[in-house]
Design a protein around this motif. Sequence first.
Motif, PDB file in Angstrom:
ATOM      1  N   VAL A   1       0.843  -1.211   0.000  1.00  0.00           N
ATOM      2  CA  VAL A   1       0.000   0.000   0.000  1.00  0.00           C
ATOM      3  C   VAL A   1       0.873   1.255   0.000  1.00  0.00           C
ATOM      4  N   ALA A   2       2.019   1.186   0.680  1.00  0.00           N
ATOM      5  CA  ALA A   2       2.933   2.339   0.676  1.00  0.00           C
ATOM      6  C   ALA A   2       3.461   2.583  -0.739  1.00  0.00           C
ATOM      7  N   GLY A   3       3.673   1.495  -1.487  1.00  0.00           N
ATOM      8  CA  GLY A   3       4.140   1.626  -2.868  1.00  0.00           C
ATOM      9  C   GLY A   3       3.154   2.379  -3.753  1.00  0.00           C
ATOM     10  N   PHE A   4       1.889   2.387  -3.350  1.00  0.00           N
ATOM     11  CA  PHE A   4       0.869   3.163  -4.070  1.00  0.00           C
ATOM     12  C   PHE A   4       0.623   4.508  -3.382  1.00  0.00           C
ATOM     13  N   HIS A   5       1.565   4.937  -2.547  1.00  0.00           N
ATOM     14  CA  HIS A   5       1.420   6.177  -1.769  1.00  0.00           C
ATOM     15  C   HIS A   5       0.113   6.172  -0.994  1.00  0.00           C
ATOM     16  N   GLY A   6      -0.195   5.004  -0.397  1.00  0.00           N
ATOM     17  CA  GLY A   6      -1.463   4.838   0.305  1.00  0.00           C
ATOM     18  C   GLY A   6      -1.623   5.797   1.470  1.00  0.00           C
ATOM     19  N   LEU A   7      -2.891   6.091   1.760  1.00  0.00           N
ATOM     20  CA  LEU A   7      -3.188   6.962   2.898  1.00  0.00           C
ATOM     21  C   LEU A   7      -2.770   6.297   4.204  1.00  0.00           C
ATOM     22  N   SER A   8      -3.131   4.995   4.335  1.00  0.00           N
ATOM     23  CA  SER A   8      -2.863   4.328   5.617  1.00  0.00           C
ATOM     24  C   SER A   8      -2.745   2.824   5.427  1.00  0.00           C
TER      25      SER A   8
ATOM     26  N   ALA B   1      10.575  -4.157   6.942  1.00  0.00           N
ATOM     27  CA  ALA B   1      10.513  -3.698   5.552  1.00  0.00           C
ATOM     28  C   ALA B   1       9.263  -2.843   5.341  1.00  0.00           C
ATOM     29  N   GLY B   2       8.152  -3.303   5.920  1.00  0.00           N
ATOM     30  CA  GLY B   2       6.899  -2.547   5.799  1.00  0.00           C
ATOM     31  C   GLY B   2       7.005  -1.190   6.464  1.00  0.00           C
ATOM     32  N   ILE B   3       7.653  -1.147   7.611  1.00  0.00           N
ATOM     33  CA  ILE B   3       7.791   0.134   8.331  1.00  0.00           C
ATOM     34  C   ILE B   3       8.598   1.121   7.502  1.00  0.00           C
ATOM     35  N   ALA B   4       9.707   0.641   6.928  1.00  0.00           N
ATOM     36  CA  ALA B   4      10.554   1.534   6.125  1.00  0.00           C
ATOM     37  C   ALA B   4       9.780   2.070   4.923  1.00  0.00           C
ATOM     38  N   SER B   5       9.012   1.202   4.270  1.00  0.00           N
ATOM     39  CA  SER B   5       8.237   1.665   3.103  1.00  0.00           C
ATOM     40  C   SER B   5       7.198   2.694   3.517  1.00  0.00           C
TER      41      SER B   5
ATOM     42  N   ALA C   1       9.168   0.865  16.845  1.00  0.00           N
ATOM     43  CA  ALA C   1       9.822   0.977  15.533  1.00  0.00           C
ATOM     44  C   ALA C   1       9.094   1.995  14.651  1.00  0.00           C
ATOM     45  N   LEU C   2       7.771   2.027  14.727  1.00  0.00           N
ATOM     46  CA  LEU C   2       7.018   3.030  13.952  1.00  0.00           C
ATOM     47  C   LEU C   2       7.449   4.431  14.375  1.00  0.00           C
ATOM     48  N   ARG C   3       7.546   4.615  15.676  1.00  0.00           N
ATOM     49  CA  ARG C   3       7.951   5.906  16.243  1.00  0.00           C
ATOM     50  C   ARG C   3       9.359   6.279  15.767  1.00  0.00           C
ATOM     51  N   GLU C   4      10.280   5.315  15.886  1.00  0.00           N
ATOM     52  CA  GLU C   4      11.674   5.590  15.481  1.00  0.00           C
ATOM     53  C   GLU C   4      11.778   6.000  14.020  1.00  0.00           C
ATOM     54  N   HIS C   5      10.938   5.411  13.191  1.00  0.00           N
ATOM     55  CA  HIS C   5      10.985   5.736  11.758  1.00  0.00           C
ATOM     56  C   HIS C   5      10.135   6.953  11.410  1.00  0.00           C
ATOM     57  N   GLY C   6       9.502   7.542  12.409  1.00  0.00           N
ATOM     58  CA  GLY C   6       8.706   8.750  12.152  1.00  0.00           C
ATOM     59  C   GLY C   6       7.423   8.481  11.390  1.00  0.00           C
TER      60      GLY C   6
END
Length: 405
Positions: A256-263, A273-277, A305-310
């Motif tokens: 979903v991130a690859g499609f610039h997904g909202l959420s 990998a998902g978090i980084a994307s 991890a979500l927090r660390e990656h912003g």
Amino acid sequence: MSAIRWDRLFTHATLATFDGDTPFGLIEDGALACADGRIAWVGAMRELPDGATATHTEDLGGALLTPGLVDCHTHLVFGGNRANEFDMRLNGASYEEIARAGGGIVSSVRASRAADEDTLFAQSLPRARALLADGVTTLEIKSGYGLELDAERRMLRVARRIGAELGITVRTSFLGLHALPPEYKERRDDYVALVCDTMLPALAGEGLVDAVDAFCERIAFTSAETRRLFERATQLGLPVKLHAEQLSDQGGAALVAGFHGLSADHLEHLGNAGIASMAEAGTVAVLLPGAFYALRETHLPPVAALREHGVPIAIATDCNPGTSPLLSLRLAANMACTLFRLPPEEALRGITVNAARALGLIDRGTLAVGQRADLVAWHARQPAELCYWIGGPLVRQVWIEGAPM
Ligand code: NIG
Ligand code: FE
């Protein structure tokens, strides 16, 4: 210089603005003014411009004023309920077992297909009212219990009607890929094609679809099937979001991130990998502690991890008949604190500014000049109280675009 005259002025409020990086964006002994449905001024009482007046002035006497809450993930339009499955799960059956045995989402599909539009509206409206009574002024509602064109249309029309009836903002998501309808059991590809090539274009053409969602999971749809839907949504200019990594890691968040997904939503089994994307794409992580609680999950979402990656974190009710029959967004925030260890500040940003971002809305979720004047005054003085009290009527007054509800 001409004198300022606003439509509405709140004085002596404790403002949780969620604007900027200070805790809660707190302004003690603050004032806020509205004009033409927008916030026109916000700041400390002592900085109020001399001679500014308003048609209506209200002294809040120290009460907390926040942006209207945003519930960015619900399935609150459905027929019937699944109290029987609650009992089955308490007796040891898992959500996956119930789904594989023909219960779960498919049982709500049967009940929702059987309900006409007025029945569906009458059954669903009280759920939206309950959320509103707890401070929600913007609400997302998904389809996904119709799984055929007419029944999906009915759900989305009911969602729009709820918004009109209550005077709140309802954003709709088309969730045709929620479960495989039984009549397509041996014909998966045909169902995916129907959703992508017939249902989505038709419903989007009728103006019923604000975003496109899917359930990417072992018991639902594969990432290849989800990708096909997202490609079609993108062609139609619609934003996407995804039920991802709820029960297992299917790579849905990265997809979903690859499609610039909202959420990407749920995320208990989200990996690095998902978090980084998500971080790279600015995709919001929507955590749904109601489903975690109701399913008695133990695998926590990777909050640190979500927090660390912003990655921005939002919290929603996931109000639905199966995994989260939850009718209070404040309770969802409370559960995010207790179960996921979010501090109140993070949980409250999760039901205001970050939830608005998860819907692609930048005109709300903070108290700042130019934002929609969707406001809630609370029977509380400290922001943390909103996720500290469990239940209870805390809302004192709601305003939508500056007008009292
Ligand atoms: O968000 N995960 C998939 N969809 C819903 C559950 C729907 C249902 O069980 O009816 C959810 O948890
Ligand atoms: Fe959901």
